[in-house]
Design an enzyme around this catalytic site. Structure first.
Site, PDB file in Angstrom:
ATOM      1  N   SER A   6       8.668  -5.393   9.962  1.00  0.00           N
ATOM      2  CA  SER A   6       8.243  -6.047   8.901  1.00  0.00           C
ATOM      3  C   SER A   6       8.881  -7.182   9.179  1.00  0.00           C
ATOM      4  CB  SER A   6       9.252  -5.070   7.560  1.00  0.00           C
ATOM      5  OG  SER A   6       9.503  -6.031   6.777  1.00  0.00           O
ATOM      6  N   HIS A  31       3.983  -4.545   9.483  1.00  0.00           N
ATOM      7  CA  HIS A  31       4.020  -4.592   7.808  1.00  0.00           C
ATOM      8  C   HIS A  31       4.079  -5.884   6.544  1.00  0.00           C
ATOM      9  CE1 HIS A  31       4.891  -1.755   4.740  1.00  0.00           C
ATOM     10  NE2 HIS A  31       5.858  -2.482   4.778  1.00  0.00           N
ATOM     11  N   ASP A  33       4.927  -7.752   3.414  1.00  0.00           N
ATOM     12  CA  ASP A  33       5.796  -6.696   2.376  1.00  0.00           C
ATOM     13  C   ASP A  33       5.716  -8.259   0.979  1.00  0.00           C
ATOM     14  OD1 ASP A  33       7.435  -4.492   2.828  1.00  0.00           O
ATOM     15  OD2 ASP A  33       9.114  -6.138   3.650  1.00  0.00           O
ATOM     16  N   MET A  35       5.261  -9.632  -2.208  1.00  0.00           N
ATOM     17  CA  MET A  35       6.391  -9.401  -3.786  1.00  0.00           C
ATOM     18  C   MET A  35       5.984 -10.567  -4.735  1.00  0.00           C
ATOM     19  SD  MET A  35       9.716  -9.040  -2.264  1.00  0.00           S
ATOM     20  CE  MET A  35       9.915  -7.301  -0.380  1.00  0.00           C
ATOM     21  N   HIS A  64       1.806  -4.549   2.239  1.00  0.00           N
ATOM     22  CA  HIS A  64       2.079  -3.747   1.270  1.00  0.00           C
ATOM     23  C   HIS A  64       2.570  -4.141  -0.224  1.00  0.00           C
ATOM     24  CE1 HIS A  64       7.069  -1.494   0.004  1.00  0.00           C
ATOM     25  NE2 HIS A  64       5.614  -1.013  -0.924  1.00  0.00           N
ATOM     26  N   MET A  66       4.099  -5.455  -3.892  1.00  0.00           N
ATOM     27  CA  MET A  66       5.326  -5.285  -4.482  1.00  0.00           C
ATOM     28  C   MET A  66       4.426  -5.764  -5.822  1.00  0.00           C
ATOM     29  SD  MET A  66       8.623  -4.487  -2.064  1.00  0.00           S
ATOM     30  CE  MET A  66       7.873  -5.256  -0.602  1.00  0.00           C
ATOM     31  N   MET A 138       8.632   4.999  -0.270  1.00  0.00           N
ATOM     32  CA  MET A 138       9.975   3.718   0.195  1.00  0.00           C
ATOM     33  C   MET A 138      11.445   4.447  -0.178  1.00  0.00           C
ATOM     34  SD  MET A 138       8.880   0.713   0.227  1.00  0.00           S
ATOM     35  CE  MET A 138      10.454  -0.263  -0.240  1.00  0.00           C
ATOM     36  N   ASP A 176       9.404   3.400   4.517  1.00  0.00           N
ATOM     37  CA  ASP A 176       9.699   1.913   4.132  1.00  0.00           C
ATOM     38  C   ASP A 176      10.911   1.648   3.728  1.00  0.00           C
ATOM     39  OD1 ASP A 176       9.889  -0.284   4.218  1.00  0.00           O
ATOM     40  OD2 ASP A 176       8.175  -0.953   2.875  1.00  0.00           O
TER      41      ASP A 176
HETATM   42  C1  DX5 Z   1      11.320  -3.641   0.656  1.00  0.00           C
HETATM   43  C2  DX5 Z   1      10.574  -3.588   1.731  1.00  0.00           C
HETATM   44  C3  DX5 Z   1      11.101  -2.909   2.653  1.00  0.00           C
HETATM   45  C4  DX5 Z   1      11.899  -4.130   3.894  1.00  0.00           C
HETATM   46  C5  DX5 Z   1      12.295  -3.189   4.570  1.00  0.00           C
HETATM   47  O1  DX5 Z   1      11.435  -3.812  -0.387  1.00  0.00           O
HETATM   48  O2  DX5 Z   1       9.529  -2.660   0.875  1.00  0.00           O
HETATM   49  O3  DX5 Z   1       9.375  -3.420   4.255  1.00  0.00           O
HETATM   50  O4  DX5 Z   1      11.756  -5.861   4.219  1.00  0.00           O
HETATM   51  O5  DX5 Z   1      13.644  -3.975   5.711  1.00  0.00           O
HETATM   52  P1  DX5 Z   1      14.575  -2.952   5.754  1.00  0.00           P
HETATM   53  O6  DX5 Z   1      14.124  -2.123   7.417  1.00  0.00           O
HETATM   54  O7  DX5 Z   1      14.800  -3.840   6.297  1.00  0.00           O
HETATM   55  O8  DX5 Z   1      15.315  -1.829   4.916  1.00  0.00           O
HETATM   56 ZN    ZN Z   2       7.322  -2.155   2.370  1.00  0.00          ZN
END
Ligand code: DX5
Ligand code: ZN
Length: 217
Positions: A6, A31, A33, A35, A64, A66, A138, A176
């Protein structure tokens, strides 16, 4: 094991160098993320970041979302080069709307995934499981890297593994949040296909860390 670093945890002062290391690593997916500051209390990045990775790398681009409005964002990130678009079941309430979004992502030429937060049951996504290419469990509350793995996620992975195998669905299981060598091993034993790892990958030697997860069977 498919490993998906990620890039939320990347050292942004050394993006180009770390991109190169990731490209040469055994990570199969990258990956992203995404947001929006509403669905989760954090903001990350937009499509231009994905475009830069797509231009410089040959990996599978795993997005992903969010966000509150995944339909709007899906098109933007497909245009930027996403191979997988995963949205949250909690952001699209009606099953009919989930199906419509999955169909739309497929029509646009990407693979579609659905995700559940730690408090959402597997039962909630069963109606669409035959239609998605990926289900994302998650294992932390979404929003931030560096949190601790929630162990009840293992039961969800086992439950999904059985349903997917029993029904011969063509659907990968991704986990994740809080993944390291120890939790990665537990998820592997529970039947996961893809390990997302942010902090674990980037807070050490990237290639070595990827390899420790990649070697899990
Ligand atoms: C959290 C994200 C994850 C995050 C994982 O909202 O979806 O992908 O980056 O990070 P680690 O591996 O540090 O828990
Ligand atoms: Zn993620």
């Amino acid at each position: 094991m498919i490993v998906a670093p990620s890039i939320l945890s990347l050292d942004y002062g050394n993006t180009k160098e770390q991109m190169q290391v990731l490209e040469e690593s055994n990570a199969e997916f990258i990956h992203f993320d995404v947001m929006d500051g509403h669905f989760v209390p954090n903001l990350s990045f937009g499509p231009d970041i994905l475009k830069a990775y797509k231009k410089n790398m040959s990996k599978v681009m795993d997005v992903h979302l969010m966000v509150d409005d995944p339909k709007f964002m899906a098109d933007i990130f497909i245009d930027a080069g996403a191979d997988y678009i995963t949205f949250h079941s909690e952001a699209v309430h009606e099953i009919a709307n989930q199906v419509a979004l999955i169909d739309h992502i497929h029509e646009r030429g990407s693979k579609a995934g659905i995700s559940i937060k730690p408090d959402t049951c597997v039962a909630n996504i069963l109606p669409v499981l035959s239609k998605v290419d990926l289900v994302l469990v998650m294992s932390v509350y979404p929003g931030f890297g560096g949190q601790s793995f929630i162990e009840s996620s293992l039961d969800k992975i086992k439950e999904l593994r059985k349903i997917i195998d029993d029904n011969h669905y063509d659907c990968l299981i991704e986990v994740d949040g809080g993944i390291n060598l120890e939790t990665g091993r537990m998820c592997t034993e529970a039947g996961v296909d893809i390990l997302v790892a942010g902090s674990y990958t980037f807070k050490g030697d990237i290639k070595e860390r990827v390899d420790t997860l990649w070697n899990l069977k």
